[in-house]
Design a protein around this motif. Structure first.
Motif: not given
Ligand code: TMP
Ligand code: ZN
Length: 404
Positions: A91, A161, A187-189, A253-259
């Motif tokens: 990451y 990050d 960050k978003d990711k 992580g932020h929702k929906g940004q990662h598998t």
């Protein structure tokens, strides 16, 4: 008392009685003023959080007598190096990336990011340990982490990050201000990774000694998911760790940004199946703790009757709970051997068992060593081969009281 995660009412689970400050090793002139409080934990039927019902004022725990140092264990140093490498592999990639650690202590983990040329910042409220880190060139701010600190970091360095913490989150009562800060900071990711002693290990191993003044919270995947969901974030992975007698590392992580790894569902399901939301589970834990206490006291009293010498090994913070809950006095345990210079020559909190350097253990080996540092068992067994080879025996109480 309200749940620190979901604010529902907490149900009392067990009281470990009157307890002193776990790291409050003291000299005889301080005995008469020693501070005690009732150590009890409760459980939240809604989100599975387990937490202290009363916590001493922070000044009672963290002061100039505070005897905790990162890096007393070689194994832990290696563990933190691996933690940093995992983050950099997954990451926090390359020199343009930026990682923030809270409770960064003397920089035991951040130095690996620094050495790899990664942008880093440690947030450490204790000035004395932060000074050690700064001297090593590790970028450190002396302050607490919350939303305001997060905004200040973003202003100075931009968003991060990665956000890491090891054995820090479980000390913090204000989980909402931390989660809010994280939401602003990454960050978003970006990815958060933190690890703490794991509730399921404590229940299974009856390692009730994870409960002491500094450990405000005992987390599970269930309670952590609940906490971060409230901030539009989610668990993306979980990884069990062997450290501290059984810990869990949570990746968020932020929702929906990662598998989302399939581990997350597996662990959430496992926790539910093992009864993390059932009162019966915590009633059983109460019975298990009382049995552990009765068995240990029966063993120690019987060894005393047989005129055997018993010495404690490693004056851990955890041992304070065991010693004071069970009522272990210096007539049962002659002294505790420990490698930390500022503990040596002092006495254990509450029951006042002398703490002596490990050389005293070697010079006058007892018949039995009571393994207060059970989570460092492999490291200690390796070091103390001589004692064992010469017929010395070890007593443990995790997962059950036995002579090993
Ligand atoms: P902690 O579990 O509260 O961090 O405390 C660990 C204590 O154990 C610390 O005071 C040092 C002591 N210790 C020994 O005396 N010998 C050892 O081999 C190890 C690993 C720890
Ligand atoms: Zn709750």
């Amino acid at each position: 008392m309200a749940c620190l995660v979901c604010r529902s009412e907490i149900k009392p689970v067990i009281s470990f009685g009157q307890q002193p400050i776990a790291n409050g090793f003291l000299s005889p002139e301080k005995f008469k003023d020693e501070y005690f409080f009732e150590l009890k934990i409760g459980w939240c039927p809604k989100c599975a959080m387990v937490q202290l019902l009363e916590q001493p004022e922070p000044e009672m725990m963290f002061n100039e007598n505070y005897a905790f140092f990162s890096g007393t264990s070689r194994y832990m140093a290696v563990h933190f190096e691996k933690f940093a490498k995992t983050m950099m592999d997954r990451y926090v990639k390359g020199s343009n990336s930026f990682v923030v650690e809270i409770g960064s202590n003397d920089g035991i983990m951040l130095k690996h990011f620094k050495n790899a040329g990664v942008g880093h910042l440690g947030i450490e409220p204790s000035a004395n340990v932060a000074a050690v880190a700064k001297k090593e060139g590790i970028n450190t701010w002396v302050r607490f982490f919350n939303a305001e600190t997060a905004r200040a970091i973003v202003k100075e360095y931009g968003q991060a990050d990665g956000f890491v913490a090891a054995n820090v989150m479980c000390h913090l009562p204000d989980l909402h201000s931390i989660a809010e800060g994280i939401k602003i900071l990454i960050k978003d990711k970006g990815v958060v990774a933190f690890e703490d002693p794991y509730l399921m290990d404590v229940l299974e191993k009856v390692s009730y000694d994870q409960v002491y003044d500094e450990h405000m919270c005992l987390f599970s995947a269930t309670s952590i998911q609940y906490l971060f969901n409230q901030y539009g974030m989610e668990l993306i992975d979980v990884e069990p760790q062997i450290t501290h007698g059984g810990s869990m590392r949570y990746y968020i992580g932020h929702k929906g940004q990662h598998t989302v790894s399939k581990n997350v569902d597996q662990f959430l399901t496992m926790e539910k199946e093992k009864g993390i939301l059932k009162e019966q589970t915590f009633k059983k834990f109460y019975d298990d703790c009382e049995k552990s206490k009765a068995d240990l006291m029966t063993l120690l009293k019987s060894l005393k009757e047989q005129k055997k010498r018993v010495v404690g090994y490693a004056a851990t913070s955890k041992s304070t709970t065991v010693i004071n809950y069970c009522g272990i006095t210096p007539d049962l345990v002659e002294f505790i051997s420990d490698t930390t210079p500022i503990k040596q020559g002092k006495f254990s909190p509450g029951k006042h068992i002398p703490i002596l350097p490990v050389e005293k253990f070697a010079a006058n080996p007892p018949d039995y060593a009571l393994l207060f540092g059970w989570n460092h068992k492999n490291e200690i067994m390796e070091k103390e081969k001589n004692f064992t080879e010469r017929g010395g025996r070890w007593i443990t109480y995790v997962p059950k009281v036995e002579i090993i």
